[in-house]
Design an enzyme around this catalytic site. Structure first.
Site, short mmCIF file in Angstrom:
data_model
loop_
_atom_site.label_atom_id
_atom_site.label_comp_id
_atom_site.label_asym_id
_atom_site.label_seq_id
_atom_site.Cartn_x
_atom_site.Cartn_y
_atom_site.Cartn_z
N ARG A 145 0.82 -1.21 0.00
CA ARG A 145 0.00 0.00 0.00
C ARG A 145 0.85 1.26 0.00
NH1 ARG A 145 -3.31 -1.30 5.28
NH2 ARG A 145 -1.11 -1.48 5.83
N LYS A 194 3.96 -18.09 7.27
CA LYS A 194 3.36 -18.48 8.54
C LYS A 194 2.85 -17.21 9.25
CE LYS A 194 6.33 -18.30 12.36
NZ LYS A 194 7.18 -18.79 13.37
N ASP A 243 7.82 -22.98 5.58
CA ASP A 243 8.27 -23.18 6.96
C ASP A 243 9.79 -23.08 6.88
OD1 ASP A 243 9.23 -24.22 9.37
OD2 ASP A 243 7.44 -25.44 9.63
N HIS A 244 10.32 -21.91 7.27
CA HIS A 244 11.73 -21.68 6.94
C HIS A 244 12.66 -22.67 7.64
CE1 HIS A 244 11.46 -19.12 10.59
NE2 HIS A 244 12.69 -19.50 10.76
N LYS A 279 16.48 -25.08 6.20
CA LYS A 279 17.81 -25.03 6.81
C LYS A 279 18.61 -26.26 6.39
CE LYS A 279 16.37 -22.26 10.75
NZ LYS A 279 17.15 -21.05 10.55
N GLU A 311 15.68 -19.60 21.99
CA GLU A 311 16.09 -18.27 21.51
C GLU A 311 16.58 -17.47 22.70
OE1 GLU A 311 13.34 -16.44 18.41
OE2 GLU A 311 12.04 -17.84 19.45
N ASP A 351 3.60 -20.61 17.64
CA ASP A 351 4.64 -19.95 16.86
C ASP A 351 5.75 -20.91 16.43
OD1 ASP A 351 5.77 -17.52 15.75
OD2 ASP A 351 7.31 -17.69 17.30
N HIS A 392 7.34 -25.46 12.92
CA HIS A 392 8.76 -25.83 12.76
C HIS A 392 9.11 -27.14 13.48
CE1 HIS A 392 8.94 -21.79 11.41
NE2 HIS A 392 9.05 -21.22 12.59
N LYS A 441 11.60 -18.39 24.49
CA LYS A 441 12.31 -17.12 24.26
C LYS A 441 13.06 -16.76 25.53
CE LYS A 441 9.56 -15.05 20.63
NZ LYS A 441 10.63 -15.07 19.61
N1 LIG Z 1 9.45 -10.61 9.84
C1 LIG Z 1 9.82 -11.83 10.15
O1 LIG Z 1 10.90 -12.09 10.65
C2 LIG Z 1 8.90 -13.00 9.88
C3 LIG Z 1 9.32 -14.28 10.22
C4 LIG Z 1 8.50 -15.36 9.92
C5 LIG Z 1 7.30 -15.16 9.30
N2 LIG Z 1 6.89 -13.89 9.01
C6 LIG Z 1 5.60 -13.72 8.35
O2 LIG Z 1 5.81 -13.06 7.11
C7 LIG Z 1 4.75 -12.17 6.83
C8 LIG Z 1 5.34 -10.78 6.62
O3 LIG Z 1 6.08 -10.41 7.74
P1 LIG Z 1 6.55 -8.91 7.98
O4 LIG Z 1 7.28 -8.91 9.27
O5 LIG Z 1 7.21 -8.38 6.78
O6 LIG Z 1 5.16 -8.20 8.19
P2 LIG Z 1 4.84 -6.66 8.30
O7 LIG Z 1 6.09 -5.86 8.16
O8 LIG Z 1 3.97 -6.46 9.46
O9 LIG Z 1 3.91 -6.49 7.01
C9 LIG Z 1 4.38 -6.58 5.69
C10 LIG Z 1 3.68 -5.56 4.86
O10 LIG Z 1 2.31 -5.89 4.75
C11 LIG Z 1 1.56 -4.70 4.54
N3 LIG Z 1 0.38 -4.69 5.41
C12 LIG Z 1 0.35 -4.62 6.75
N4 LIG Z 1 -0.92 -4.61 7.20
C13 LIG Z 1 -1.69 -4.67 6.12
C14 LIG Z 1 -3.10 -4.67 5.92
N5 LIG Z 1 -3.95 -4.65 6.94
N6 LIG Z 1 -3.57 -4.73 4.67
C15 LIG Z 1 -2.72 -4.76 3.62
N7 LIG Z 1 -1.39 -4.76 3.73
C16 LIG Z 1 -0.88 -4.72 4.98
C17 LIG Z 1 2.46 -3.53 4.94
O11 LIG Z 1 2.79 -2.81 3.78
P3 LIG Z 1 1.96 -1.51 3.35
O12 LIG Z 1 1.53 -0.81 4.58
O13 LIG Z 1 2.93 -0.76 2.51
O14 LIG Z 1 0.82 -2.08 2.56
C18 LIG Z 1 3.71 -4.18 5.47
O15 LIG Z 1 4.89 -3.50 5.09
C19 LIG Z 1 3.79 -12.29 8.01
O16 LIG Z 1 2.81 -13.24 7.70
C20 LIG Z 1 4.67 -12.81 9.13
O17 LIG Z 1 3.92 -13.55 10.06
C21 LIG Z 1 7.68 -12.81 9.26
#
Ligand SMILES: NC(=O)c1ccc[n+]([C@@H]2O[C@H](COP(=O)([O-])OP(=O)(O)OC[C@H]3O[C@@H](n4cnc5c(N)ncnc54)[C@H](OP(=O)(O)O)[C@@H]3O)[C@@H](O)[C@H]2O)c1
Length: 505
Positions: free
Chosen positions: A54, A161, A190-191, A195, A229, A248, A253, A354
């Site tokens: 967005r 996930k 599932d990262h 590994k 962790e 989680d 995992h 954690k």
């Molecule tokens: N970060 C990690 O380390 C990690 C690890 C394992 C799994 N994950 C999974 O990977 C996915 C992404 O993780 P992330 O940490 O990158 O998430 P995030 O930063 O919270 O969200 C990714 C992007 O999604 C968009 N977004 C957020 N809320 C939204 C909404 N209500 N409607 C539409 N777009 C929305 C936002 O972009 P805009 O505002 O620009 O649209 C945001 O930059 C999630 O499912 C998370 O559970 C993340």
């Protein structure tokens, strides 16, 4: 050298579309992974990456941000400057809400022009890197707008996930996905499975004839799977507090890892055969009953303490964004019993937490003691163990008894150690590299199937229900920087076993 090297796999020409491209995961993991694939020549010449989010920004601004991410998260050499420019040339951006039709109109135009310009042959891989409540918008809209149709090329979708919050929500998500995609098009990531050491479990077991004969109830006393962790919830309390350690880490995992350790050898190493065998493990897990959860599962929350360097750490309830009085567990341990011929009577102890003493993920098979010890002083002998280190210092250690040098027969435990980095050198690929490449190739071996996901949630539901009903009672705690609550030891004490403290040493 006697290397057995399979031919390198390169995907078809294609476009990778990342929804949520302005987010943390894209910045820290996905972009560096795609860069490394590109750098190693593992991507086709006709390849493009399109970010969708967005946040209003031009493609130029998006590229600028990606360049910053590469500078921060990738070790770039001097020779990489031109390569980064060439790589970013293949990156585009579409700003729009994943719920809006307009976003998909723009995306369609962008994809068509890329197909024409680069020859990407209408092959698409959509990556849902957005919060889980947005997954369904994307799936529905890809279906409604025809962008999921495989008329001229293949279409795949990667779902991050968490895949569901409980059995019902996972079923509902699967139903919605299956309205638009067929199962072979869906890649539930599932990262952990990407590994190196997790993949090596099967190679270790099945490319050597000496380990597999020991891999059963005749020789193995019990199995411990630990993912500890040292960090707390960091900036992800908003998500974590709705999830907790069981959802989680264990549901996905660690139960996947348990299945890889416990599964029967498949006849071939392909997605279908591996998935069938992993599912059979879950089908053999003895179901839990809500009334007996206390006997097989422990949860706890960290309170304040000190990390390994003596630095004070706040308790979970004092962390930023954690709601007052939260009863979310930051530690969970579960004893699984697998009712089949191979594993009858061999408990699988799975724990995660954690703010534990150290960051470590290991799988330990503890072997049975010899039936009769002919050496004096052998009562305190440590049993032989095989430990697979998933992270850090990926490797495998075998601890067994040996004789101390000297005129008397004195026994001691000695180690044989294999360390990935020492042996192979170089950089191990990040899990996301392997998984993105597999998806672009269409190889689902390392991804979770719909029935596996539902079975795993189904098994854990009695624990979730019991913990939810018990929310008024005291939540056990453990000091930050420790190895978890004393209550977790009760799981082992009952069976006269103890947590493998080797991982803590
Ligand atoms: N970060 C990690 O380390 C990690 C690890 C394992 C799994 N994950 C999974 O990977 C996915 C992404 O993780 P992330 O940490 O990158 O998430 P995030 O930063 O919270 O969200 C990714 C992007 O999604 C968009 N977004 C957020 N809320 C939204 C909404 N209500 N409607 C539409 N777009 C929305 C936002 O972009 P805009 O505002 O620009 O649209 C945001 O930059 C999630 O499912 C998370 O559970 C993340």
């Amino acid at each position: 050298m006697n290397d057995f090297l399979a031919p390198e796999r390169v995907p078809d020409p294609c476009v990778l579309v990342i929804f949520g491209a302005s987010g943390d995961l894209t910045r820290r993991k996905l972009l560096p992974a795609v860069w490394h694939l590109s750098r190693q020549g593992r991507l086709p010449d006709a390849f493009a990456l399109v970010g969708v989010a967005r946040t209003q920004m031009s493609t130029e601004e998006f590229r600028r941000r990606l360049r910053e991410s590469l500078n921060e998260f990738v070790q770039l050499g001097e020779a990489d400057a031109q390569r980064v420019d060439d790589f970013l040339e293949r990156v585009d951006y579409v700003s729009g809400d994943p719920a809006d039709d307009e976003t998909y109109d723009q995306l369609r135009k962008k994809l068509s022009s890329i197909d024409e310009r680069l020859g990407t042959s209408s092959n698409r891989c959509y990556y849902c890197s957005v919060p889980p409540q947005v997954f369904l918008d994307i799936v529905r809209q890809l279906g409604n707008t025809g962008l999921a149709a495989e008329d001229d090329g293949w279409v795949r979708i990667i779902v991050e996930k968490p895949f569901g919050h409980d059995l019902e929500s996972a079923r509902s998500l699967n139903r919605s996905l299956h309205l638009v995609f067929r199962e072979h098009q869906i890649f539930r990531i599932d990262h952990y499975l990407g590994k190196e050491t997790v993949q090596n479990i099967l190679v270790f077991r099945l490319a050597n004839s000496m380990f597999e004969p020991l891999w059963n109830r005749r020789y193995v006393d019990h199995v411990q799977i630990t993912a500890a962790e040292s960090v707390g919830v960091e900036h992800r309390a908003g998500y974590y507090d709705t999830s907790g350690a069981l959802r989680d880490m264990i549901q996905n995992h660690l139960m996947q890892v348990m299945c890889v350790v416990a599964m029967e050898p498949p006849s071939t190493f392909d997605a279908e055969s591996v998935r069938v065998e992993k599912l059979k493990v879950l089908k053999a897990v003895r179901p839990f009953s809500v009334g007996k959860v206390d006997q097989i599962a422990v949860r706890a929350q960290y309170e304040d303490g000190e990390d390994a360097d003596g630095k004070p750490c706040p308790g979970y309830l004092q962390e930023e964004d954690v709601p007052a009085g939260s009863r979310t567990e930051t530690f969970a341990a579960v004893e699984f019993t697998i009712d089949n011929w191979r594993w009858q009577g061999v408990p699988f102890y799975v724990r995660t937490g954690k703010r534990m003493a150290r960051r470590t993920s290991t799988i330990t098979l503890q072997f049975k003691q010899p039936p009769h010890l002919i050496f004096s002083g052998g009562d305190n002998l440590r049993p032989s163990t095989l430990t697979i280190r998933i992270q850090p210092e990926e490797g495998i250690s075998l601890a067994f008894s040996g004789k101390r040098p000297g005129p008397d027969v004195q026994l001691d435990t000695v180690d044989m150690d294999f360390c990935y980095a020492d042996h192979f050198g170089g950089r191990s690929p990040e899990a996301y590299e392997t998984l993105i490449l597999d998806c672009l190739i269409g190889d689902g071996t390392l991804f979770a199937s719909s029935d596996w996901i539902e079975k795993s949630w189904g098994l854990l539901m009695p624990i979730l229900e019991a913990w939810s009903a018990a929310s008024a009672t005291q939540m056990p705690s453990y000091p930050a920087g420790s190895w978890g609550p004393t209550e977790a030891r009760a799981l082992f004490d009952r069976d006269w076993r103890s947590w493998e403290e080797a991982v803590a040493e």
